[in-house]
Scaffold this motif. Structure first.
Motif, PDB file in Angstrom:
ATOM      1  N   UNK A  24       0.840  -1.201   0.000  1.00  0.00           N
ATOM      2  CA  UNK A  24       0.000   0.000   0.000  1.00  0.00           C
ATOM      3  C   UNK A  24       0.876   1.253   0.000  1.00  0.00           C
ATOM      4  N   UNK A  25       1.765   1.372   0.978  1.00  0.00           N
ATOM      5  CA  UNK A  25       2.539   2.598   1.160  1.00  0.00           C
ATOM      6  C   UNK A  25       3.858   2.604   0.417  1.00  0.00           C
ATOM      7  N   UNK A  26       4.386   1.414   0.123  1.00  0.00           N
ATOM      8  CA  UNK A  26       5.722   1.341  -0.437  1.00  0.00           C
ATOM      9  C   UNK A  26       6.788   1.763   0.550  1.00  0.00           C
ATOM     10  N   UNK A  27       6.419   1.858   1.837  1.00  0.00           N
ATOM     11  CA  UNK A  27       7.366   2.334   2.833  1.00  0.00           C
ATOM     12  C   UNK A  27       7.507   1.454   4.048  1.00  0.00           C
ATOM     13  N   UNK A  28       6.803   0.323   4.076  1.00  0.00           N
ATOM     14  CA  UNK A  28       6.896  -0.579   5.218  1.00  0.00           C
ATOM     15  C   UNK A  28       8.334  -1.066   5.375  1.00  0.00           C
TER      16      UNK A  28
END
Length: 345
Positions: A97-101
């Motif tokens: 979803x975020x590409x930042x996990x």
């Protein structure tokens, strides 16, 4: 209107954009794939993303005829040395979803360091995952502002399936995904009232049952019940529920069961056994089947069974939403849950 409700009921509008975007980028996908000629695909994600990876693993094996693996981002990060041989010659695909996990980003960094090509699929533009990937596919119209993922989940599931169809040059699979998206608004309209009816019934725990390509998306359905109405939920394979978990099925159980068009009698008998223990049962299957359940949801009989996962997930999402509202809960902000995990690195 809560964000969760808005996102659930706008998911097909986003799916149309996602499908068209994947087709527009099909040549880039094929070029990367053909340039590396991977001997396997490895899907990496966390939480809901990992469930979608498990679905994609099965679809890859069945549709592309290529070895595939799904690995949880945290597992790969912590135990990277255990997976190095598996990653040799593989292509890594990371839906997020975020590409930042953190777990996914840090695991991808390790994979990139050993030369593994990466496709990132993110619902956010300019994400850390996108910056690392050899090919970054960004679908910001699918991003969920709510903590609990709904619209994003359906879009990442469909994106994975479309990606596999593109790699396999499977035009029939692409056409059936398109068909499911076109039929989505009518499907939601038809079954919203039923979802409210199911949510109003007296049940306190959930089991979600499914098989084959719906395995991963059904696991996500159990997560949705845990997060949105905060109800204990578990996933099992359809007939496998008899091997232990059946002892916990009682009159306070809601069973959400996705049934295959294969082996009707075996599956019908399982529904009979669930009902015999007092469970309330909703069956989701091809049109025309009579399972003896409390509620029946009909989906088209797709040649590619994985496509049925697109309409399937709406039912647990909508039932979970209305159960949360009946309980007086805010479905957008479940206590103790964060939309993205940052390990501080």
């Amino acid at each position: 209107m809560y964000l969760t409700e808005k996102e659930i009921f706008s998911q097909y509008h986003a799916l149309r954009q996602t499908y068209d975007y994947l087709l527009a980028n099909a040549q880039q996908v094929r070029t990367l794939y053909e340039g590396h000629k991977p001997r396997s695909l490895t899907f990496v994600g966390c939480g809901s993303g990992y469930c979608l990876c498990q679905a994609a693993e099965t679809s890859t094996k069945l549709r592309l005829g290529l070895p595939a693996n799904a690995v949880a981002g945290g597992d790969l990060l912590v135990n990277f040395a255990h997976y190095e041989q598996l990653l040799q010659g593989s292509m890594l695909i990371a839906p997020s979803r975020s590409g930042g996990t953190s777990e996914v980003v840090l695991a991808v960094k390790k994979a990139k360091a050993m030369g593994v090509p990466v496709i990132g699929i993110s619902a956010k533009e300019g994400s850390p995952l996108g910056e690392l990937a050899d090919l970054s596919l960004e679908i910001p119209w699918a991003f969920d502002e709510s903590v609990c993922q709904t619209r994003t989940v359906t879009n990442l599931y469909a994106a994975n399936l479309a990606l596999i169809a593109i790699l396999a040059n499977d035009q029939r699979l692409l056409a059936e995904i398109d068909e499911a998206i076109n039929g989505g608004p009518g499907f939601m309209e038809k079954y919203t009232g039923l979802a409210k009816e199911i949510a109003a019934a007296d049940w306190e725990k959930v089991i979600v049952l499914a098989d084959s390509e719906l395995d991963g998306i059904a696991k996500e359905a159990a997560i949705a019940f845990s997060e949105i109405p905060q109800i204990a939920a578990n996933y099992y394979h359809v007939l496998d529920v008899r091997h232990g978990p059946m002892v916990l099925v009682d009159e306070k159980t809601l069973a959400v069961v996705a049934l295959s068009p294969e082996e009707y009698t075996l599956q019908r008998d399982l529904i009979r056994d669930l009902k015999g223990r007092g469970a309330k049962v909703v069956t989701i299957s091809h049109t025309g089947a009579d399972w003896g359940s409390d509620w029946q949801v009909d989906v088209p009989r797709y040649a590619n069974y994985g496509v049925a996962g697109i309409p399937f997930i709406f039912i647990p999402q909508a039932v979970g939403l209305y159960k949360a509202l009946n309980k007086g809960l805010n479905p957008d902000l479940p206590a103790g849950l964060e939309p993205m995990i940052d390990l501080g690195n």
